[in-house]
Design a protein around this motif. Structure first.
Motif, short mmCIF file in Angstrom:
data_model
loop_
_atom_site.label_atom_id
_atom_site.label_comp_id
_atom_site.label_asym_id
_atom_site.label_seq_id
_atom_site.Cartn_x
_atom_site.Cartn_y
_atom_site.Cartn_z
N ALA A 110 -15.54 -11.35 -6.11
CA ALA A 110 -15.09 -12.43 -5.25
C ALA A 110 -13.73 -12.06 -4.65
CB ALA A 110 -14.97 -13.72 -6.06
N PRO A 111 -13.46 -12.45 -3.40
CA PRO A 111 -12.18 -12.10 -2.76
C PRO A 111 -10.99 -12.59 -3.60
CG PRO A 111 -13.70 -12.99 -1.15
CD PRO A 111 -14.34 -13.20 -2.49
N ARG A 112 -9.95 -11.76 -3.65
CA ARG A 112 -8.73 -12.13 -4.39
C ARG A 112 -7.61 -12.41 -3.41
NH1 ARG A 112 -9.93 -7.37 -6.89
NH2 ARG A 112 -7.85 -6.46 -6.63
N ALA A 113 -6.66 -13.23 -3.83
CA ALA A 113 -5.58 -13.67 -2.95
C ALA A 113 -4.71 -12.52 -2.47
CB ALA A 113 -4.72 -14.71 -3.67
N VAL A 114 -4.70 -11.40 -3.18
CA VAL A 114 -3.85 -10.27 -2.80
C VAL A 114 -4.27 -9.67 -1.46
CG1 VAL A 114 -5.24 -8.51 -4.00
CG2 VAL A 114 -2.77 -8.16 -3.71
N PHE A 115 -5.53 -9.86 -1.08
CA PHE A 115 -6.04 -9.25 0.14
C PHE A 115 -5.97 -10.19 1.33
CE2 PHE A 115 -8.58 -6.93 -3.16
CZ PHE A 115 -8.02 -5.67 -2.93
N GLU A 146 -11.38 -5.62 6.19
CA GLU A 146 -11.99 -4.85 7.27
C GLU A 146 -12.02 -3.37 6.90
OE1 GLU A 146 -9.76 -5.73 10.78
OE2 GLU A 146 -10.35 -7.84 10.80
N LEU A 147 -10.91 -2.89 6.33
CA LEU A 147 -10.90 -1.50 5.88
C LEU A 147 -11.92 -1.29 4.78
CD1 LEU A 147 -9.34 1.36 5.83
CD2 LEU A 147 -8.45 0.46 3.69
N ARG A 148 -12.02 -2.26 3.87
CA ARG A 148 -12.99 -2.16 2.77
C ARG A 148 -14.40 -1.96 3.32
NH1 ARG A 148 -13.07 -4.05 -2.50
NH2 ARG A 148 -11.15 -5.28 -2.26
N PHE A 195 -4.19 -1.55 1.15
CA PHE A 195 -5.28 -0.80 1.76
C PHE A 195 -5.86 0.20 0.77
CE2 PHE A 195 -2.97 -2.13 5.64
CZ PHE A 195 -4.03 -2.70 6.33
N ARG A 196 -4.98 0.87 0.03
CA ARG A 196 -5.44 1.80 -0.99
C ARG A 196 -6.14 1.07 -2.13
NH1 ARG A 196 -7.10 5.72 -1.64
NH2 ARG A 196 -5.97 6.58 -3.41
N LEU A 197 -5.66 -0.11 -2.49
CA LEU A 197 -6.28 -0.91 -3.53
C LEU A 197 -7.73 -1.22 -3.17
CD1 LEU A 197 -6.25 -2.75 -6.06
CD2 LEU A 197 -5.06 -4.48 -4.70
N ALA A 198 -7.96 -1.66 -1.94
CA ALA A 198 -9.32 -1.95 -1.49
C ALA A 198 -10.18 -0.70 -1.48
CB ALA A 198 -9.29 -2.59 -0.10
N PHE A 220 -14.61 2.97 -3.96
CA PHE A 220 -15.01 4.24 -4.56
C PHE A 220 -15.53 4.04 -5.97
CE2 PHE A 220 -13.14 6.14 -0.96
CZ PHE A 220 -13.38 7.51 -0.98
N ALA A 221 -14.89 3.15 -6.73
CA ALA A 221 -15.32 2.89 -8.10
C ALA A 221 -16.71 2.28 -8.14
CB ALA A 221 -14.32 1.97 -8.81
N LYS A 222 -17.02 1.42 -7.20
CA LYS A 222 -18.32 0.74 -7.19
C LYS A 222 -19.49 1.73 -7.19
CE LYS A 222 -17.16 -3.48 -4.60
NZ LYS A 222 -17.42 -4.19 -3.32
N VAL A 223 -19.32 2.84 -6.47
CA VAL A 223 -20.42 3.80 -6.36
C VAL A 223 -20.27 4.95 -7.35
CG1 VAL A 223 -20.84 3.20 -3.95
CG2 VAL A 223 -19.32 5.12 -4.50
N GLY A 224 -19.25 4.89 -8.19
CA GLY A 224 -19.06 5.93 -9.19
C GLY A 224 -18.51 7.24 -8.63
N ALA A 225 -17.82 7.17 -7.49
CA ALA A 225 -17.27 8.38 -6.86
C ALA A 225 -15.89 8.69 -7.44
CB ALA A 225 -17.20 8.20 -5.35
#
Length: 391
Positions: free
Chosen positions: A6-11, A17-19, A75-78, A83-88
């Motif tokens: 779920a979207p977090r307030a930090v973003f 859009e970058l995500r 931007f790097r956080l997103a 990358f983590a989601k796909v195991g890269a």
């Protein structure tokens, strides 16, 4: 995706859009090849160029040097979360060293002519960066570094060796930490930073190191034998190398903490999906109270840690994140990550030990995170010294 994403307030909208762009890049260029790259022990170099063209490598690089001129770490956080989601993980590790560690040193410390020459290629992925601190006999104790740079005319001559260097095989530009004084009284002022580039006589790469995890990410030994460097190779001021390292450690360590939270979230997502698929004694594993309690514990621990890390990212953006607070984020998030992945493997049963499942690769990849970037024990020492006012 579950409510874990779920979207977090930090973003804000621009980060999301970058995500979406990163997610599409990973779908198109990465996801189908992860297992192939892990088996081969390498990631194609051309992938860096494709990522660079998308603007994924040059965060923080000024526009005049080919970057977006945006230093907002959200931007790097997103990006790291996607990358983590796909195991890269292997790819993310190489990109993090390049983007979160090497580029900030060059942006902050490189003389104008070096910045103009090197930064554009690094921002586009045409060049790859690495940093060489660790030596065969020196880990977190940077004052034990033995690599030396002696004055020679108006330049320097570099001698020594480094190990466990991320991006070591493919790197075109390496930031090297070297001792520039043998005076015992010099203390932390005995060290300086130097830029070493591919093709310099005396600079050689040793073997590609075989690791327990992060198998596709290239890690190598580097050797420097009478490498002659011009005066422009000195990065920053002579004798200020350790000071530069200390001032840049908050970003390095928050990058590791962000990666740990992202990896934890992905592991939990995979596990929640799996416990609905796996059945025992006539019902889903998800229906057992033990499963429910364990997942409740892990998700709660993640969300509390994530709140601290998100706030640390905002403080990093404002230039307010201290090395001590970054150390807190680093050790806690990585230990949580390691602990959570281990528990998630247990819920996968025997399949959790099969490398075709991302949780198994995560189990191997995660172990090093409590070691690199400063071990958990070093992080606790930093925090305790600040708390107690001792050295």
């Amino acid at each position: 995706m579950s409510r874990l994403y779920a979207p977090r307030a930090v973003f804000e909208a621009e980060h999301q859009e970058l995500r979406a762009s990163v997610r599409e890049f990973l779908r198109r260029e990465v996801a189908a090849h992860i297992e192939e790259w892990e088996d081969a022990g390498d990631i194609p170099r051309e992938l860096w160029g494709r990522a660079g063209k998308q603007g994924f490598l040059g965060f923080g690089v000024p526009e005049e040097h080919g970057g977006p001129g945006v230093a907002d770490y959200r931007f790097r956080l997103a990006m790291i979360e996607e990358f983590a989601k796909v195991g890269a993980t292997s790819l993310a590790a190489g990109f993090s060293v390049h983007t979160d560690i090497v580029l900030p040193y060059l942006v902050d410390l490189a003389p104008p002519e070096q910045a103009e020459r090197l930064l554009p290629g690094l921002a586009t992925g045409e060049r790859i960066g690495a940093i060489a601190m660790t030596e065969p006999g020196t880990g977190s104790d940077l004052q034990g570094i033995r690599t030396t740079a002696r004055p020679d005319g108006d330049g320097w001559v570099l001698n020594g060796s480094k190990t466990f260097i991320t991006n070591g095989i493919h790197a075109d530009v390496v930031i090297v930490v070297a001792r520039t004084s043998d005076d015992p009284a010099a203390g932390s002022r005995a060290f300086s930073l130097f830029l070493v580039e591919e093709g310099m006589p005396g600079f050689t790469r040793g073997r590609r190191l075989k690791k327990v995890g992060l198998k596709a990410q290239d890690t190598a030994e580097l050797s420097f034998e009478e490498v002659r460097l011009g005066p422009e190779a000195l990065l920053g001021e002579e004798g200020r190398g350790l000071h530069a390292l200390m001032s840049h450690l908050p970003m390095e360590r928050i990058s590791i903490a962000v990666t740990a939270c992202a990896g934890t979230r992905a592991a939990l997502e995979w596990t929640i999906e799996y416990v609905h698929q796996r059945r025992a004694f006539g019902k889903e594993i998800a229906e057992f109270q033990n499963t429910q309690f364990a997942l409740a514990e892990m998700v709660t621990e993640l969300e509390i840690t994530q709140a601290y890390v998100d706030e640390a990212v905002l403080r990093l953006n404002r230039g307010e994140l201290t090395a001590v607070d970054a150390a807190k984020a680093k050790w806690w998030a990585t230990e949580m990550h390691k602990r959570t992945v281990d528990r998630c493997v247990q819920f996968h049963g025997g399949y959790g030990f099969m490398l075709e499942y991302p949780i198994a690769r995560a189990y191997a990849d995660t172990r090093v995170t409590t070691i690199y970037g400063g071990s958990t024990e070093i992080m606790k020492t930093i925090i305790a010294r600040d708390l107690l006012g001792v050295r």
